[in-house]
Design an enzyme around this catalytic site. Structure first.
Site, PDB file in Angstrom:
ATOM      1  N   HIS A  14       0.829  -1.197   0.000  1.00 48.77           N
ATOM      2  CA  HIS A  14       0.000   0.000   0.000  1.00 48.77           C
ATOM      3  C   HIS A  14       0.869   1.255   0.000  1.00 48.77           C
ATOM      4  O   HIS A  14       2.076   1.200   0.219  1.00 48.77           O
ATOM      5  CB  HIS A  14      -0.980   0.017   1.191  1.00 48.77           C
ATOM      6  CG  HIS A  14      -0.352   0.210   2.531  1.00 48.77           C
ATOM      7  ND1 HIS A  14      -1.075   0.456   3.674  1.00 48.77           N
ATOM      8  CD2 HIS A  14       0.939   0.185   2.932  1.00 48.77           C
ATOM      9  CE1 HIS A  14      -0.259   0.578   4.693  1.00 48.77           C
ATOM     10  NE2 HIS A  14       0.970   0.426   4.289  1.00 48.77           N
ATOM     11  N   CYS A  33       5.819   6.048   4.868  1.00 50.08           N
ATOM     12  CA  CYS A  33       4.597   5.282   4.560  1.00 50.08           C
ATOM     13  C   CYS A  33       3.945   5.786   3.278  1.00 50.08           C
ATOM     14  O   CYS A  33       3.090   5.121   2.705  1.00 50.08           O
ATOM     15  CB  CYS A  33       3.591   5.384   5.701  1.00 50.08           C
ATOM     16  SG  CYS A  33       4.198   4.623   7.203  1.00 50.08           S
ATOM     17  N   HIS A  39       4.912   0.134  -0.397  1.00 47.69           N
ATOM     18  CA  HIS A  39       5.735  -0.765   0.410  1.00 47.69           C
ATOM     19  C   HIS A  39       4.789  -1.849   0.932  1.00 47.69           C
ATOM     20  O   HIS A  39       3.572  -1.689   0.875  1.00 47.69           O
ATOM     21  CB  HIS A  39       6.391  -0.012   1.578  1.00 47.69           C
ATOM     22  CG  HIS A  39       5.386   0.551   2.528  1.00 47.69           C
ATOM     23  ND1 HIS A  39       4.776   1.766   2.327  1.00 47.69           N
ATOM     24  CD2 HIS A  39       4.841   0.045   3.659  1.00 47.69           C
ATOM     25  CE1 HIS A  39       3.910   1.981   3.300  1.00 47.69           C
ATOM     26  NE2 HIS A  39       3.920   0.953   4.127  1.00 47.69           N
ATOM     27  N   HIS A  41       3.516  -5.210   3.664  1.00 48.10           N
ATOM     28  CA  HIS A  41       3.433  -5.729   5.030  1.00 48.10           C
ATOM     29  C   HIS A  41       2.958  -7.174   4.998  1.00 48.10           C
ATOM     30  O   HIS A  41       2.211  -7.565   4.103  1.00 48.10           O
ATOM     31  CB  HIS A  41       2.411  -4.941   5.864  1.00 48.10           C
ATOM     32  CG  HIS A  41       2.774  -3.523   6.082  1.00 48.10           C
ATOM     33  ND1 HIS A  41       3.699  -3.115   7.001  1.00 48.10           N
ATOM     34  CD2 HIS A  41       2.326  -2.390   5.487  1.00 48.10           C
ATOM     35  CE1 HIS A  41       3.808  -1.805   6.984  1.00 48.10           C
ATOM     36  NE2 HIS A  41       2.985  -1.330   6.061  1.00 48.10           N
ATOM     37  N   ASP A  79      -4.830 -10.699  -0.681  1.00 46.31           N
ATOM     38  CA  ASP A  79      -3.523 -11.344  -0.547  1.00 46.31           C
ATOM     39  C   ASP A  79      -2.698 -11.164  -1.822  1.00 46.31           C
ATOM     40  O   ASP A  79      -3.174 -11.436  -2.924  1.00 46.31           O
ATOM     41  CB  ASP A  79      -3.701 -12.838  -0.241  1.00 46.31           C
ATOM     42  CG  ASP A  79      -2.382 -13.503   0.123  1.00 46.31           C
ATOM     43  OD1 ASP A  79      -1.534 -12.852   0.762  1.00 46.31           O
ATOM     44  OD2 ASP A  79      -2.196 -14.680  -0.250  1.00 46.31           O
ATOM     45  N   HIS A  80      -1.469 -10.675  -1.639  1.00 43.00           N
ATOM     46  CA  HIS A  80      -0.560 -10.373  -2.757  1.00 43.00           C
ATOM     47  C   HIS A  80      -1.126  -9.311  -3.688  1.00 43.00           C
ATOM     48  O   HIS A  80      -0.885  -9.328  -4.903  1.00 43.00           O
ATOM     49  CB  HIS A  80      -0.157 -11.651  -3.511  1.00 43.00           C
ATOM     50  CG  HIS A  80       0.792 -12.493  -2.729  1.00 43.00           C
ATOM     51  ND1 HIS A  80       0.416 -13.198  -1.596  1.00 43.00           N
ATOM     52  CD2 HIS A  80       2.115 -12.710  -2.864  1.00 43.00           C
ATOM     53  CE1 HIS A  80       1.474 -13.819  -1.104  1.00 43.00           C
ATOM     54  NE2 HIS A  80       2.522 -13.533  -1.838  1.00 43.00           N
ATOM     55  N   GLU A 124      -0.352  -4.702  11.540  1.00 46.83           N
ATOM     56  CA  GLU A 124       0.439  -4.333  10.360  1.00 46.83           C
ATOM     57  C   GLU A 124       1.914  -4.672  10.587  1.00 46.83           C
ATOM     58  O   GLU A 124       2.631  -5.043   9.671  1.00 46.83           O
ATOM     59  CB  GLU A 124       0.269  -2.839  10.081  1.00 46.83           C
ATOM     60  CG  GLU A 124       0.735  -2.440   8.703  1.00 46.83           C
ATOM     61  CD  GLU A 124       0.577  -0.958   8.460  1.00 46.83           C
ATOM     62  OE1 GLU A 124      -0.309  -0.588   7.669  1.00 46.83           O
ATOM     63  OE2 GLU A 124       1.324  -0.171   9.060  1.00 46.83           O
TER      64      GLU A 124
HETATM   65 NI    NI Z   1       2.567   0.576   5.566  1.00 50.56          NI
END
Ligand code: NI
Length: 136
Positions: A14, A33, A39, A41, A79-80, A124
């Site tokens: 995200h 962020c 990036h 998580h 997911d992914h 997260e």
């Molecule tokens: Ni983040």
């Protein structure tokens, strides 16, 4: 009241970004962020259902059924994936952990066949997590 929780994990990327703010304001508020290309998580999702144990089964909700509901309505969509670009239920929403938790609540709240959705918790990182309890 009994609380039953299913834990799932997924990986997603995200960019925390508010399009109503300037690039420098986004940078100032969100820092790394808000990295332009995102990036990722490894998220942990915990979905809790509350209710009474059914006298016949002893279950509040069959966890196999809860797992299937979470998989079909959330995991297959996130997911992914990239929360900013790929996830229909996050369209137009800044993908902070807070907003992701609330959006997942909205995906699940009316699909729980026995008991009631109590909370959606998203971790997260190891140290940062958010719990959302909406209205049903
Ligand atoms: Ni983040």
């Amino acid at each position: 009241m009994i609380y039953v929780t299913r834990r799932e994990t997924f990986s997603a990327s995200h960019r925390i970004f508010n399009p109503d703010l300037s690039d420098s304001e986004n940078e100032m508020i969100f820092g790394k962020c808000s990295n332009k290309n995102g990036h990722g998580h490894n998220y942990i999702l915990e979905v809790t259902v509350e209710g009474e144990a059914d006298p016949k089964t002893g279950y509040v909700i069959d966890l196999k059924i809860l797992k299937k509901i979470i998989t079909e309505n959330v995991l297959q969509k996130v997911d992914h994936k990239n929360f900013n670009l790929d996830v229909d239920f996050m369209e137009g929403i800044n993908p902070t952990t807070e907003n992701i938790a609330a959006a997942i609540w909205n995906q699940l709240a009316d699909k729980i066949p026995s008991g009631r959705l109590h909370s959606v918790k998203i971790s997260e990182t190891e140290n940062n997590f958010v719990e959302y309890r909406g209205t049903r």
